[in-house]
Design a protein around this motif. Structure first.
Motif, PDB file in Angstrom:
ATOM      1  N   LEU A 197       0.818  -1.218   0.000  1.00 23.47           N
ATOM      2  CA  LEU A 197       0.000   0.000   0.000  1.00 23.47           C
ATOM      3  C   LEU A 197       0.848   1.263   0.000  1.00 23.47           C
ATOM      4  CD1 LEU A 197      -2.583  -1.118   2.722  1.00 23.47           C
ATOM      5  CD2 LEU A 197      -3.017  -0.929   0.264  1.00 23.47           C
ATOM      6  N   ASP A 198       2.167   1.094   0.142  1.00 22.58           N
ATOM      7  CA  ASP A 198       3.084   2.232   0.322  1.00 22.58           C
ATOM      8  C   ASP A 198       2.543   3.162   1.413  1.00 22.58           C
ATOM      9  OD1 ASP A 198       5.438   3.570  -0.155  1.00 22.58           O
ATOM     10  OD2 ASP A 198       4.596   4.844  -1.730  1.00 22.58           O
ATOM     11  N   ALA A 199       2.210   2.547   2.546  1.00 27.81           N
ATOM     12  CA  ALA A 199       1.532   3.269   3.631  1.00 27.81           C
ATOM     13  C   ALA A 199       2.451   3.434   4.836  1.00 27.81           C
ATOM     14  CB  ALA A 199       0.274   2.513   4.063  1.00 27.81           C
ATOM     15  N   PRO A 200       2.624   4.659   5.353  1.00 22.87           N
ATOM     16  CA  PRO A 200       3.337   4.844   6.615  1.00 22.87           C
ATOM     17  C   PRO A 200       2.647   4.075   7.742  1.00 22.87           C
ATOM     18  CG  PRO A 200       3.005   6.960   5.504  1.00 22.87           C
ATOM     19  CD  PRO A 200       2.184   5.946   4.767  1.00 22.87           C
ATOM     20  N   VAL A 201       3.442   3.531   8.650  1.00 26.11           N
ATOM     21  CA  VAL A 201       2.908   2.741   9.759  1.00 26.11           C
ATOM     22  C   VAL A 201       3.232   3.455  11.074  1.00 26.11           C
ATOM     23  CG1 VAL A 201       2.904   0.513  10.943  1.00 26.11           C
ATOM     24  CG2 VAL A 201       3.207   0.610   8.458  1.00 26.11           C
TER      25      VAL A 201
ATOM     26  N   HIS B  91      11.343  -1.948  12.370  1.00 25.81           N
ATOM     27  CA  HIS B  91      12.481  -1.121  12.804  1.00 25.81           C
ATOM     28  C   HIS B  91      13.336  -0.678  11.613  1.00 25.81           C
ATOM     29  CE1 HIS B  91      16.016   0.269  14.910  1.00 25.81           C
ATOM     30  NE2 HIS B  91      16.761  -0.628  14.283  1.00 25.81           N
ATOM     31  N   GLY B  92      13.578   0.633  11.530  1.00 23.12           N
ATOM     32  CA  GLY B  92      14.443   1.181  10.491  1.00 23.12           C
ATOM     33  C   GLY B  92      13.858   1.167   9.096  1.00 23.12           C
ATOM     34  N   HIS B  93      12.612   0.739   8.938  1.00 19.78           N
ATOM     35  CA  HIS B  93      12.000   0.653   7.608  1.00 19.78           C
ATOM     36  C   HIS B  93      11.621   2.059   7.125  1.00 19.78           C
ATOM     37  CE1 HIS B  93       9.147  -0.491   4.452  1.00 19.78           C
ATOM     38  NE2 HIS B  93       9.627  -1.721   4.520  1.00 19.78           N
ATOM     39  N   PRO B  94      11.726   2.342   5.823  1.00 22.90           N
ATOM     40  CA  PRO B  94      11.366   3.677   5.321  1.00 22.90           C
ATOM     41  C   PRO B  94       9.927   4.082   5.617  1.00 22.90           C
ATOM     42  CG  PRO B  94      12.578   2.454   3.654  1.00 22.90           C
ATOM     43  CD  PRO B  94      12.300   1.485   4.765  1.00 22.90           C
ATOM     44  N   LEU B  95       9.042   3.116   5.837  1.00 26.31           N
ATOM     45  CA  LEU B  95       7.641   3.436   6.099  1.00 26.31           C
ATOM     46  C   LEU B  95       7.319   3.554   7.589  1.00 26.31           C
ATOM     47  CD1 LEU B  95       5.932   1.118   3.448  1.00 26.31           C
ATOM     48  CD2 LEU B  95       6.050   3.624   3.393  1.00 26.31           C
ATOM     49  N   THR B  96       8.292   3.329   8.444  1.00 31.26           N
ATOM     50  CA  THR B  96       7.987   3.320   9.876  1.00 31.26           C
ATOM     51  C   THR B  96       7.839   4.733  10.437  1.00 31.26           C
ATOM     52  OG1 THR B  96       8.599   2.246  11.953  1.00 31.26           O
ATOM     53  CG2 THR B  96      10.367   3.352  10.795  1.00 31.26           C
ATOM     54  N   VAL B  97       6.869   4.874  11.340  1.00 26.15           N
ATOM     55  CA  VAL B  97       6.690   6.117  12.101  1.00 26.15           C
ATOM     56  C   VAL B  97       6.590   5.713  13.576  1.00 26.15           C
ATOM     57  CG1 VAL B  97       5.316   8.203  12.462  1.00 26.15           C
ATOM     58  CG2 VAL B  97       5.475   7.200  10.169  1.00 26.15           C
ATOM     59  N   PRO B  98       7.748   5.550  14.238  1.00 22.79           N
ATOM     60  CA  PRO B  98       7.747   5.096  15.629  1.00 22.79           C
ATOM     61  C   PRO B  98       7.559   6.261  16.595  1.00 22.79           C
ATOM     62  CG  PRO B  98       9.999   5.307  14.871  1.00 22.79           C
ATOM     63  CD  PRO B  98       9.116   5.738  13.728  1.00 22.79           C
TER      64      PRO B  98
ATOM     65  N   ARG C 188       8.990   9.876   6.229  1.00 22.61           N
ATOM     66  CA  ARG C 188      10.234  10.589   6.551  1.00 22.61           C
ATOM     67  C   ARG C 188       9.937  11.986   7.091  1.00 22.61           C
ATOM     68  NH1 ARG C 188      13.422  14.387   4.738  1.00 22.61           N
ATOM     69  NH2 ARG C 188      12.033  14.827   2.966  1.00 22.61           N
ATOM     70  N   LYS C 189       9.069  12.707   6.419  1.00 17.09           N
ATOM     71  CA  LYS C 189       8.730  14.060   6.870  1.00 17.09           C
ATOM     72  C   LYS C 189       8.088  14.030   8.255  1.00 17.09           C
ATOM     73  CE  LYS C 189       8.123  16.268   2.338  1.00 17.09           C
ATOM     74  NZ  LYS C 189       7.141  16.907   1.409  1.00 17.09           N
ATOM     75  N   THR C 190       7.265  13.033   8.507  1.00 17.22           N
ATOM     76  CA  THR C 190       6.612  12.930   9.813  1.00 17.22           C
ATOM     77  C   THR C 190       7.636  12.623  10.903  1.00 17.22           C
ATOM     78  OG1 THR C 190       4.573  12.159   8.758  1.00 17.22           O
ATOM     79  CG2 THR C 190       4.796  11.786  11.130  1.00 17.22           C
ATOM     80  N   ARG C 191       8.547  11.701  10.623  1.00 19.35           N
ATOM     81  CA  ARG C 191       9.591  11.396  11.610  1.00 19.35           C
ATOM     82  C   ARG C 191      10.418  12.629  11.937  1.00 19.35           C
ATOM     83  NH1 ARG C 191      10.324   6.790   8.262  1.00 19.35           N
ATOM     84  NH2 ARG C 191      12.215   7.711   7.362  1.00 19.35           N
ATOM     85  N   ASN C 192      10.808  13.362  10.920  1.00 16.81           N
ATOM     86  CA  ASN C 192      11.632  14.555  11.146  1.00 16.81           C
ATOM     87  C   ASN C 192      10.881  15.607  11.952  1.00 16.81           C
ATOM     88  OD1 ASN C 192      13.668  13.361   9.689  1.00 16.81           O
ATOM     89  ND2 ASN C 192      13.308  14.528   7.805  1.00 16.81           N
ATOM     90  N   ALA C 193       9.618  15.819  11.608  1.00 16.48           N
ATOM     91  CA  ALA C 193       8.829  16.830  12.325  1.00 16.48           C
ATOM     92  C   ALA C 193       8.563  16.395  13.765  1.00 16.48           C
ATOM     93  CB  ALA C 193       7.510  17.078  11.585  1.00 16.48           C
TER      94      ALA C 193
END
Length: 534
Positions: free
Chosen positions: A226-230, A241-248, A340-345
């Motif tokens: 789905l190319d969906a952030p998680v 862990h460490g996946h481009p789609l992860t939002v921990p 990525r943008k969400t993690r950075n913000a």
């Protein structure tokens, strides 16, 4: 089973149901349970307080995936275990508490018997999914069937069985066994319907809760399709862990809320959407969720929030089914960039103090890869709950959300280590919370468990002091004097070191103690919180 007592038979039945460990403190009201325990093949771990028994059972269940079991006496034994039961109820942790109770003829009479309660069964029912009394031999097997149905079907939680003194010692007479109905299969039409919504959406976001923590492989495949952030709640950290789609990161953060609200379809997997994860700043509302699809094992939970589609079932089974039902051709979306943008913000949003503490957590993770990291309510845990990417699914858990019981970390870490003796277990507790359950470390000594107890010592309850100060209340009661942790560790007979609150120093201390056999204590000497003067 001829010639066995009901107490002995109960223990034998537990072993038949793959119970291999119980946490308990023997007493005169549970002697008959212990009659059959030594020869049962079930390991017994002795905590120092019944609250410790419950929290150990909780930690054991989270790591093993099996119900954690505690044996406690009637009266104070049960009341001391109610707090762990409530924590387990809040976090959907399967826990069986077996207690004694006074002789049947005395119950509810107020005759002044030892450990007497007006209505122990009723008290347990305030937090237990099911509370059963074994009133004769015919009750035993059916009662076990009922409580284990709650432990293994639907949304799990704590259950309770009490055995009166006279019944526990009575001879067991074989009774017919009633097998509960299996959990209903997932509706395939709902799977097809949900997969169609997901395939047609342009910007899916997945919310993963504690119910998804054992569905790591299927979740990653679905997210990639789905190319969906998680977005992971506290109890789901370590997934992807460490996946481009992860939002921990916490869905309470503004950056994560914005991500959720920008989605045209939200898939919520095994999460109750509770405020300690989704509204910790008490705004009074959740993020707006378009075309919400919810998956949960509990029909009551599914009814609590309006959704486009609700699927009752285990996330472990539903996620692969959704993946299989998707069209084979994958759509190229911008999921990795949104993540990525969400993690950075989110990283910027948590502020420099919490970022520093997360850097310490990252250093701990690097020094102890794939460790089980168990926490209490303390500053680094608060920071990690806001933003931290653990490297083991199900390997980050604590009591700072949900019921929020202090004193959880030390005994829960012990239970986790019993469940997986091969794992390095890191317990992070504050100096205040550690004093709730410090004696339980001796259980780790008795069992020679590889648990590193990290004490974040800032000389008080900083989170509470800050909260009081923020609303103009004079700070009082938030600076209990901590013990001398070096002397405490010495009295326990375990290695001790004290380091400053710096990532490299903490990581070095962990590497130096990695080869130690048995428990270790590391004190992180954090700056003392000083309230602002009026």
């Amino acid at each position: 089973m001829s010639g066995m007592t009901i107490g002995e038979t109960l223990v034998a039945r537990l072993r038949q149901r793959d119970v291999t460990c119980v946490f308990g403190i023997p007493g005169v009201h549970t002697v008959e349970l212990y009659r059959g325990l030594a020869s049962s093949g079930i390991r017994h771990v002795t905590p120092r307080h019944e609250q410790g028994a419950g929290f150990m059972a909780d930690g054991y269940a989270r790591v093993s995936g099996k119900p954690g079991v505690a044996f406690v006496i009637t009266g104070p034994g049960l009341t001391n275990t109610l707090t762990p039961m409530a924590q387990a109820r809040a976090d959907s942790i399967p826990m069986l508490v077996v207690s004694g109770v006074n002789k049947t003829a005395s119950l509810g009479k107020g005759l002044g018997h030892l450990h007497e309660l007006p209505d122990q069964l009723g008290l347990a029912r305030t937090v237990a999914l099911e509370s059963e009394q074994i009133s004769d031999a015919n009750d035993l097997d059916a009662a076990l069937d009922r409580v284990f149905h709650h432990l293994t079907n639907g949304r799990p939680g704590p259950v309770h069985i009490e055995v009166p003194l006279d019944i526990a010692a009575a001879e067991y007479q074989k009774a017919p066994v009633e097998t509960p109905d299996p959990e209903p299969p997932v509706n395939p039409a709902l799977i097809t319907h949900a997969a169609k919504h997901l395939a047609e959406a342009k910007s899916v976001v997945i919310l993963a809760g504690g119910g998804a923590k054992r569905a790591e492989a299927g979740l990653q495949a679905l997210a990639e399709a789905l190319d969906a952030p998680v977005v992971q709640t506290v109890n789901a950290r370590g997934l992807m862990h460490g996946h481009p789609l992860t939002v921990p990161a916490s869905p309470s953060l503004s950056a994560v809320r914005s991500l959720i609200e920008s989605a045209d379809c939200v898939l919520a997997l095994g999460t109750e959407l509770g405020p300690t994860d989704y509204d910790m700043y008490a705004t009074g509302q959740l993020a707006e969720m378009s075309d919400l699809i919810r998956v949960d094992r509990c029909s009551d939970q599914l009814a609590r929030h309006e959704a486009s589609i609700t699927i009752e079932g285990d996330v472990i089974l539903v996620v692969p089914a959704l993946f299989e039902a998707l069209p084979q051709e994958a759509k190229q979306r911008d999921g990795a960039e949104r993540a990525r943008k969400t993690r950075n913000a989110a990283w910027e949003e948590i502020g420099p103090d919490y970022r520093h503490q997360v850097e310490i957590l990252n250093a701990i993770r690097s020094a102890t890869p794939k460790a089980l990291m168990v926490g209490d309510s303390t500053q680094p845990i608060y920071a990690g709950n806001l933003f931290y990417d653990h490297d083991r699914a199900g390997g980050w858990f604590n009591a700072a959300t949900g019921y929020g019981a202090l004193g959880y970390g030390i005994p829960a870490a012990i239970g986790a280590s019993v469940a997986d003796p091969s794992a390095r277990v890191i317990c992070i507790a504050g100096d205040g919370g550690a004093q709730f359950s410090m004696p339980e470390i001796m259980a780790a000594v008795d069992e020679n468990l590889p648990v590193t107890f990290i004490i974040w010592n800032n000389h008080g309850y900083r989170e509470i002091a800050t909260s009081m100060q923020d609303v103009g209340v004079t700070v009082i009661g938030c600076d209990p004097t901590p013990p001398d942790f070096a002397a405490t560790a010495k009295s326990f007979g375990i290695p001790f070191t004290s380091v400053p609150a710096e990532p490299q120093a903490v990581a070095q201390a962990l590497r130096e103690t990695d080869a130690q056999d048995g428990p270790v204590m590391i004190e992180i000497a954090a700056p003392k919180f000083e309230p602002q003067k009026d």
